[in-house]
Enzyme design. Sequence first.
Site, PDB file in Angstrom:
ATOM      1  N   ASN A 176      16.317  57.704  32.598  1.00  0.00           N
ATOM      2  CA  ASN A 176      17.609  57.510  33.477  1.00  0.00           C
ATOM      3  C   ASN A 176      17.429  56.649  34.946  1.00  0.00           C
ATOM      4  OD1 ASN A 176      20.004  56.706  34.852  1.00  0.00           O
ATOM      5  ND2 ASN A 176      20.408  58.888  34.717  1.00  0.00           N
ATOM      6  N   ARG A 189      18.025  54.221  29.856  1.00  0.00           N
ATOM      7  CA  ARG A 189      19.607  53.638  29.951  1.00  0.00           C
ATOM      8  C   ARG A 189      19.180  52.650  30.503  1.00  0.00           C
ATOM      9  NH1 ARG A 189      21.943  54.213  36.218  1.00  0.00           N
ATOM     10  NH2 ARG A 189      23.640  53.801  36.171  1.00  0.00           N
ATOM     11  N   HIS A 231      28.294  53.206  34.070  1.00  0.00           N
ATOM     12  CA  HIS A 231      28.279  54.343  33.491  1.00  0.00           C
ATOM     13  C   HIS A 231      29.349  54.326  32.549  1.00  0.00           C
ATOM     14  CE1 HIS A 231      28.748  54.518  39.033  1.00  0.00           C
ATOM     15  NE2 HIS A 231      26.942  54.514  38.276  1.00  0.00           N
ATOM     16  N   GLY A 270      26.130  55.314  43.275  1.00  0.00           N
ATOM     17  CA  GLY A 270      27.348  54.699  43.145  1.00  0.00           C
ATOM     18  C   GLY A 270      28.531  55.381  41.953  1.00  0.00           C
ATOM     19  N   ARG A 310      27.659  50.659  48.945  1.00  0.00           N
ATOM     20  CA  ARG A 310      28.531  49.509  48.068  1.00  0.00           C
ATOM     21  C   ARG A 310      29.876  49.502  48.728  1.00  0.00           C
ATOM     22  NH1 ARG A 310      26.522  50.860  41.741  1.00  0.00           N
ATOM     23  NH2 ARG A 310      24.089  51.606  42.894  1.00  0.00           N
ATOM     24  N   ARG A 337      27.302  65.350  51.704  1.00  0.00           N
ATOM     25  CA  ARG A 337      26.692  66.695  52.774  1.00  0.00           C
ATOM     26  C   ARG A 337      26.957  65.915  54.126  1.00  0.00           C
ATOM     27  NH1 ARG A 337      22.492  66.666  48.197  1.00  0.00           N
ATOM     28  NH2 ARG A 337      22.341  64.917  48.382  1.00  0.00           N
ATOM     29  N   GLY A 392      31.771  63.987  42.713  1.00  0.00           N
ATOM     30  CA  GLY A 392      32.762  64.724  41.716  1.00  0.00           C
ATOM     31  C   GLY A 392      32.420  65.925  41.712  1.00  0.00           C
ATOM     32  N   GLU A 416      24.653  62.352  31.709  1.00  0.00           N
ATOM     33  CA  GLU A 416      23.394  61.119  31.074  1.00  0.00           C
ATOM     34  C   GLU A 416      22.607  60.883  29.829  1.00  0.00           C
ATOM     35  OE1 GLU A 416      24.301  59.602  35.183  1.00  0.00           O
ATOM     36  OE2 GLU A 416      24.926  57.751  34.149  1.00  0.00           O
TER      37      GLU A 416
END
Length: 387
Positions: free
Chosen positions: A10, A74, A163, A195, A224, A267, A320, A372
């Site tokens: 990945n 991926r 994603h 991302g 971004r 963080r 998240g 993933e």
Amino acid sequence: MKPTRVLVLNSGSSSVKYQLIDMADKSRAAAGIVERIGEGAVADHREALRIVARELDGQGLGLESAELAAVGHRVVHGGTAFTEPTLVTDEVLETIRGLVPLAPLHNPANIAGLEVARSLRPDLPQVAVFDTAFHATMPEYAARYAIHTAVADKYGVRRYGFHGTSHAYVSRATARLLGKDPSEVNSVVLHLGNGASASAVAGGRCVETSMGLTPLEGLVMGTRSGDLDAGIVFHLTRVAGMSTDAVDSLLNRRSGLLGLCGDNDMREIGRRMAAGDAAAQLAFDVYTHRLRKYIGAYFAVLAAETGGTVDAVAFTAGVGENSAAVRQAALQGLGALGIEVDAVRNAVRDDSARLISTDGSRVAVAVVPTDEELEIAQQAYALVSSA
Ligand SMILES: Nc1ncnc2c1ncn2[C@@H]1O[C@H](COP(=O)(O)OP(=O)(O)O)[C@@H](O)[C@H]1O
Ligand SMILES: CC(=O)OP(=O)(O)O
Ligand SMILES: [Mg+2]
């Protein structure tokens, strides 16, 4: 006995994650990550792949000798060509190469992984699993930009979304957490890593997502910008005299949280906010405000698509899964939408999928660790097992 292990690579914009998964029991024989690619110690993705190969060799699991059913890769951009897991041939590889301009930070890394794995193990099935695939079910009116159709069609300008393996995995895991079949659940999935993207999933089918032609559209990300007025690009090229490449680099690499406050790691932003830092606070507020806009929009989209209501909002990926502050702020004051977060549940640190809404909340709020690698392994293994 046929081999049941799948090696998953990945590659993200700045990292390579790998796992060796035994599909018989989903156990991990090996797992690791090479991070901060391009920042000095690790020059590029090829160097990162050499490190991965060395680490596997060191555990007696080298790619040259390991008993494998397949390597699952991926691949970030599949364009309109690929909407299913695909066995990689020379022709497939060339098509993936042709998509590099649409994902310049990502597809070259995925191609490097494919080339290295194919050269070391020409005997093995190499399976590409595309970030864009899960979003191929979006209705045409969600995938279209309102620009001239002839230009859009000629240059492949449409909304693809990314994603996808994460959105697919997390939307299913969220349904499981609610004790329901994915076909019965409408959810908003918020994948907030470096991302970041949101998706609206109706009964297991993606109907909207926040990333578009490239992984630049939508939410505020680590580096971004996410959504902006396209006029900004013209303004910067005409008035500030910036080149196309300079604007590209500004929006993809020096914007988002990093551009707003100098840090892209949530963080560090949390630490600075606790110390009363105004720039960090503003970056956080811009980030969570954008999240709220998407949550509200996707509640409306799901209502219109299904005639029903939203069952769950799910948070996943680095931010998240770990930032209670982001989850709290993004959902603050959304009682009118049926969302009530339980502050104590939200603050608990836990690595398993869990609910953080109050018992009375009409909409369930979930924190669901993404996987993933497992999703890619499952799709790759299913393909080679059916062949
Ligand atoms: N404990 C934490 N608290 C808040 N944010 C965190 C924490 N751990 C990781 N993150 C955030 O997660 C980001 C990385 O997420 P990840 O999903 O691993 O990204 P990617 O796969 O895009 O490289 C970091 O940049 C950081 O902002
Ligand atoms: C598509 C994308 O943005 O991927 P990542 O978050 O791994 O950079
Ligand atoms: Mg990621």
